[in-house]
Motif scaffolding. Structure first.
Motif, PDB file in Angstrom:
ATOM      1  N   LEU A 155      -4.072  -0.472   6.274  1.00 42.51           N
ATOM      2  CA  LEU A 155      -2.708   0.028   6.169  1.00 42.51           C
ATOM      3  C   LEU A 155      -2.477   1.226   7.092  1.00 42.51           C
ATOM      4  CD1 LEU A 155      -0.681  -1.371   4.379  1.00 42.51           C
ATOM      5  CD2 LEU A 155      -0.879   0.479   2.722  1.00 42.51           C
ATOM      6  N   ILE A 243       3.490   4.349   6.143  1.00 41.47           N
ATOM      7  CA  ILE A 243       2.600   3.797   5.123  1.00 41.47           C
ATOM      8  C   ILE A 243       3.381   3.449   3.868  1.00 41.47           C
ATOM      9  CG2 ILE A 243       0.717   4.361   3.520  1.00 41.47           C
ATOM     10  CD1 ILE A 243      -0.539   6.008   5.791  1.00 41.47           C
ATOM     11  N   LEU A 258      -4.213  -5.812  -0.909  1.00 43.26           N
ATOM     12  CA  LEU A 258      -4.441  -5.971   0.526  1.00 43.26           C
ATOM     13  C   LEU A 258      -5.649  -6.876   0.727  1.00 43.26           C
ATOM     14  CD1 LEU A 258      -3.974  -2.231   1.532  1.00 43.26           C
ATOM     15  CD2 LEU A 258      -2.301  -4.075   1.779  1.00 43.26           C
TER      16      LEU A 258
END
Length: 270
Positions: A155, A243, A258
């Motif tokens: 990320l 982010i 993720l």
């Protein structure tokens, strides 16, 4: 050497931060490797190279294996020795994986999760890993399929590209280039003298809280990421906004998942 000259990644503070935030992605990879190793039980001599916060060493110790864990970072070893206290046959040592201080054939199994591929001299690291395994023993490696890896590291990289699209990404380590591709990984292990080599791609998930709580939980880890540390305060604000936007895109019921891919390889020593 004074404290200010010590790399922050060598400290106990980093190890504790890593354990809270990043072991959530190394843990699933370690679990996949342990599943593929088969029966690990009482008396199995297992070496974990680049052991970090113990994603593999701790569950291996739970299985009854005689675990030896090594890492170059004193902070990681301090943390891991504390976590391994309940296991009388488990220890952790500060050691360079490229120069292992063990006799030939000292272990039944040697594993490196996201370690050898990032060594300065990955060939030497792999040769050392194989050397310390007995004939007929098992060598296992895992590495990311693509950089920068998984979870919050992924990320952060996406946010950095969004905010600074013209900044080049850091060059990939030579070992990563060699071992992140399944075919190249297989060839490297076969060329190193292993046989019965099995290589496969796996998926690993990192889960965390979404919303503003994501940044609250990950801000300490971000502070150890070189690309983020190098930013000016106003640039950090831009990256954090990016982010947060990415987190919001992935959020489901207040959580974020993720998914990343890794390459796992297992071979036998002749």
């Amino acid at each position: 050497m004074n404290a200010s000259s010590i790399s922050p990644h060598m400290t106990l503070a980093f190890a504790q931060t890593y354990e809270k935030t990043a072991t959530r992605i190394t843990g699933p990879i370690a679990h996949s490797v342990l599943q593929r190793l088969g029966a690990i039980g009482r008396g199995t001599r297992l070496l974990d190279i680049g052991a970090g916060s113990g994603a593999l060493a701790i569950p291996a110790a739970h299985s009854g294996a005689r675990v030896t864990a090594v890492d170059i970072a004193p902070g990681m070893v301090e943390l891991l020795n504390d976590r391994l206290k309940p296991f009388p046959d488990a220890d952790a040592f500060v050691m360079d994986g490229q120069a292992l201080d063990f006799d030939d054939g000292a272990f039944d199994i040697a594993v490196s999760i996201l370690g050898v591929s990032l060594f300065q001299d990955w060939r030497r690291g792999l040769a050392e890993q194989i050397r310390v395994v007995r004939p007929g023993g098992i060598v296992a490696l895992a590495t990311w399929r693509t950089l920068p890896g998984g979870g919050p590291f992924l990320l952060m990289a996406r946010a950095m590209r969004a905010v600074f699209p013209d900044r080049p990404a850091p060059p990939a380590p030579e070992g990563f280039v060699a071992l992140s591709d399944p075919l190249r990984m297989e060839r490297a292990l076969l060329d190193s003298g292993l046989h019965e080599v099995r290589v496969e791609e796996i998926e690993a998930e990192w889960k965390g809280v979404a919303g503003p709580a994501y940044l609250d939980a990950l801000r300490d880890l971000h502070g150890y990421m070189p690309s983020y540390r190098a930013l000016q305060p106003e640039e950090r604000m831009q990256v954090e906004e990016a982010i947060q936007s990415l987190v919001d895109e992935h959020a489901v019921n207040g959580q974020i998942t993720l998914t990343t891919r890794a390459v796992v390889a297992i071979g036998s020593k002749a």
